[in-house]
Design an enzyme around this catalytic site. Sequence first.
Site, mmCIF file in Angstrom:
data_model
loop_
_atom_site.group_PDB
_atom_site.id
_atom_site.type_symbol
_atom_site.label_atom_id
_atom_site.label_comp_id
_atom_site.label_asym_id
_atom_site.label_seq_id
_atom_site.Cartn_x
_atom_site.Cartn_y
_atom_site.Cartn_z
ATOM 1 N N ASP A 1 7.895 3.114 8.561
ATOM 2 C CA ASP A 1 6.312 2.402 8.773
ATOM 3 C C ASP A 1 5.964 2.480 10.403
ATOM 4 O O ASP A 1 6.015 1.610 11.048
ATOM 5 C CB ASP A 1 6.749 0.963 8.634
ATOM 6 C CG ASP A 1 6.567 0.624 6.787
ATOM 7 O OD1 ASP A 1 6.685 1.655 6.417
ATOM 8 O OD2 ASP A 1 6.758 -0.616 6.525
ATOM 9 N N ASP B 1 -6.129 -4.428 0.963
ATOM 10 C CA ASP B 1 -6.784 -3.491 -0.041
ATOM 11 C C ASP B 1 -6.031 -2.184 -0.525
ATOM 12 O O ASP B 1 -6.625 -1.399 -1.365
ATOM 13 C CB ASP B 1 -8.292 -2.766 0.529
ATOM 14 C CG ASP B 1 -7.863 -2.083 1.902
ATOM 15 O OD1 ASP B 1 -6.756 -1.965 2.268
ATOM 16 O OD2 ASP B 1 -9.087 -1.772 2.744
ATOM 17 N N LYS C 1 1.245 6.531 0.844
ATOM 18 C CA LYS C 1 0.887 5.388 1.647
ATOM 19 C C LYS C 1 -0.663 5.560 1.808
ATOM 20 O O LYS C 1 -1.350 6.237 2.012
ATOM 21 C CB LYS C 1 1.581 5.509 2.946
ATOM 22 C CG LYS C 1 1.343 4.230 3.769
ATOM 23 C CD LYS C 1 2.261 4.352 5.260
ATOM 24 C CE LYS C 1 1.961 2.732 5.962
ATOM 25 N NZ LYS C 1 2.862 2.836 7.269
ATOM 26 N N ASP D 1 11.335 -6.095 7.173
ATOM 27 C CA ASP D 1 10.634 -5.452 5.915
ATOM 28 C C ASP D 1 10.429 -3.841 6.570
ATOM 29 O O ASP D 1 10.251 -2.944 5.724
ATOM 30 C CB ASP D 1 9.467 -5.996 5.280
ATOM 31 C CG ASP D 1 8.369 -6.530 6.469
ATOM 32 O OD1 ASP D 1 8.631 -7.095 7.326
ATOM 33 O OD2 ASP D 1 7.321 -5.739 6.069
ATOM 34 N N ARG E 1 0.685 -1.486 -0.097
ATOM 35 C CA ARG E 1 -0.044 -0.040 -0.197
ATOM 36 C C ARG E 1 0.747 1.246 -0.006
ATOM 37 O O ARG E 1 0.283 2.188 0.356
ATOM 38 C CB ARG E 1 -1.020 -0.136 1.290
ATOM 39 C CG ARG E 1 -0.264 0.085 2.536
ATOM 40 C CD ARG E 1 -1.167 0.355 3.476
ATOM 41 N NE ARG E 1 -0.708 -0.007 4.552
ATOM 42 C CZ ARG E 1 -1.368 0.179 5.903
ATOM 43 N NH1 ARG E 1 -2.652 0.846 5.670
ATOM 44 N NH2 ARG E 1 -0.930 -0.075 6.969
ATOM 45 N N ARG F 1 5.146 10.429 2.063
ATOM 46 C CA ARG F 1 6.298 10.617 3.116
ATOM 47 C C ARG F 1 7.519 10.555 2.060
ATOM 48 O O ARG F 1 7.479 10.167 0.929
ATOM 49 C CB ARG F 1 6.041 9.148 3.908
ATOM 50 C CG ARG F 1 6.068 7.814 3.151
ATOM 51 C CD ARG F 1 5.913 6.754 4.505
ATOM 52 N NE ARG F 1 5.887 5.324 3.803
ATOM 53 C CZ ARG F 1 6.059 4.371 4.343
ATOM 54 N NH1 ARG F 1 5.683 4.290 6.018
ATOM 55 N NH2 ARG F 1 5.922 3.264 3.976
HETATM 56 P P1 AMP Z 1 3.490 -3.699 7.740
HETATM 57 O O1 AMP Z 1 4.005 -4.671 8.914
HETATM 58 O O2 AMP Z 1 2.368 -2.810 8.215
HETATM 59 O O3 AMP Z 1 4.602 -2.983 7.500
HETATM 60 O O4 AMP Z 1 3.174 -4.448 6.618
HETATM 61 C C1 AMP Z 1 3.771 -5.724 5.907
HETATM 62 C C2 AMP Z 1 3.155 -6.054 4.821
HETATM 63 O O5 AMP Z 1 1.840 -5.843 4.462
HETATM 64 C C3 AMP Z 1 3.755 -5.037 3.802
HETATM 65 O O6 AMP Z 1 4.193 -5.762 2.721
HETATM 66 C C4 AMP Z 1 2.722 -4.118 3.483
HETATM 67 O O7 AMP Z 1 2.699 -3.527 2.302
HETATM 68 C C5 AMP Z 1 1.472 -4.894 3.391
HETATM 69 N N1 AMP Z 1 0.260 -4.358 3.858
HETATM 70 C C6 AMP Z 1 0.043 -3.713 5.090
HETATM 71 N N2 AMP Z 1 -1.159 -3.261 4.991
HETATM 72 C C7 AMP Z 1 -1.805 -3.306 3.870
HETATM 73 C C8 AMP Z 1 -2.918 -3.112 3.017
HETATM 74 N N3 AMP Z 1 -3.963 -2.386 3.795
HETATM 75 N N4 AMP Z 1 -3.129 -3.345 1.861
HETATM 76 C C9 AMP Z 1 -2.150 -3.787 1.312
HETATM 77 N N5 AMP Z 1 -1.103 -4.498 1.712
HETATM 78 C C10 AMP Z 1 -0.837 -4.207 3.087
HETATM 79 MG MG MG Z 2 5.794 -2.264 6.594
#
Ligand code: AMP
Ligand code: MG
Length: 516
Positions: A279, A134, A122, A269, A103, A192
């Site tokens: 993040d 989504d 984002k 990540d 996203r 960002r």
């Molecule tokens: P995060 O732990 O929030 O950094 O997210 C982990 C993974 O999930 C990353 O690849 C993000 O891009 C993906 N991700 C988190 N929220 C969403 C979202 N609403 N839609 C699509 N991908 C998401």
């Molecule tokens: Mg992330």
Amino acid sequence: MKLNIKDTFNKKLDIDPIAENYVRQVSGAFMSLVAPTPVTNPSLIHVSDEMLKELGLSQEDAKSEEFLEVLSGNKIYPDTQPFAMCYGGHQFGSWAGQLGDGRAINLFELNHEGKQWAVQLKGAGKTPYSRTADGLAVLRSSVREYLCSEAMYHLGVPTTRALSLVLSGEKVLRDMLYNGNAAYEKGAIVSRTAPSFIRFGNFQIFAARQDHENLQKLLDYTIEHFYTELGTPSKETYLAFLQEVSSRTIEMVVHWERVGFVHGVMNTDNMSILGLTIDYGPYGWVEDYDPNWTPNTTDASQSRYKFGTQGEVAIWNLYQLANAFVPIINDIPALEKLLEGVQNEYHQKHQEMMLKKLGLSESTPNPSVLIKDLKKLLYNSEMDMTLFFRTLSSFEPNKISEFIEQITEFTYSENFENYKPKWNTWLTFYADQLALQTNNNRAIEMNATNPKYVLRNYMAQLAIDAADNADYSLIEELYTMLKKPYEEQPAMEKYFAKRPDWAKHKVGCSQLSCSS
Ligand code: AMP
Ligand code: MG
């Protein structure tokens, strides 16, 4: 709006040949081109005036239709090619395979006054890496990222920054606590900025796929653009690069410890290769000093990413990064030696930071006992971290009991009386250490290390609740206050106070999940 576009990532590195936007595994490429999904009725909530300047933009630009169009994802800036990056990562200790910008959409890079900036949105819609989600973001998490990343910058913590906060005009469905109570919330988009958004996981994905050619290309690209001081890439440079990434990462975490920031999701990540805080999800700020605290309910049972283990986790993450470099560096003893050094570096930097918080010089004898005893006492007596350290700068060695009365106001404990004798012992010990040194600037130096104002969890929540009712004044108030976190701001004195009782267990204040 005139930007000095200078794309490098999508110019120098291979692009996924598939142009359609559907979820898939992407191999042999660094990114997939993808346009943000247009939104029907975007409106601008807030713009960082400082970030505008950094990018060479004016207040007039920020008021233009084009600015809103570009930063809501409705218009692609001329001659640019937005993309989502491919990366993998270890999530909560396990290898999770391909993740990628699910996203986040990188709009462009630009150069202003010799500084390179990448700008990304984002919450601007699905990408090939969105997996089952989504690609959107809700207002609450966007306000939190927007305010906190700018606040961290002004605290002197290495971080990505934010340019704008836009209401998308659309609704997003979220199950805030993953408990079966999904509801529609307002959607938002944060833009960002950072010199680069490359993460540990960008390297890991190539190593996992044994794509050593692209692994090396990414290493060379990163060094040539962001670690130019290391010179032309070679085996020695790669080791020096890992050393530098490690030092920056350790430094970042020690800053977090200094200001009481808990990231909440230190998956690989979410680790920037530039050592920037990245993040902002279920992060939180330590109030009663508790090394076991994590704001992230998704991590509540394991508490992997609690306040007191962020240093250890950073090192664990660096081991994973080093592991990804093995095929290129091919010298395991050298990597092991480097990583052992990183452990020492962390302990040393942590101690130096704690001494600075205490206003003590590095020649203080036996600092580890003093620090260990203080942490134990802060924890047991449930002392507010920010209020305590800020007030310590005005500690007078001959007025110990007065000081204890003062900090009685800062505890969340109902049994503080029981700890007064222990505080007396520690403060006497502390006074002895202060007597060993002559430093006329102690208070000034301590006040430049121990912030007066941080973005307490309940403050962000108040700003979110107001924003949800279209009142953005609190976002502005907090944004302005947090630009000067080390300065006395008499009008803001109400924020130099303990967390209010109502916020202790309120969702959003102490309980946050990854659902954002
Ligand atoms: P995060 O732990 O929030 O950094 O997210 C982990 C993974 O999930 C990353 O690849 C993000 O891009 C993906 N991700 C988190 N929220 C969403 C979202 N609403 N839609 C699509 N991908 C998401
Ligand atoms: Mg992330």
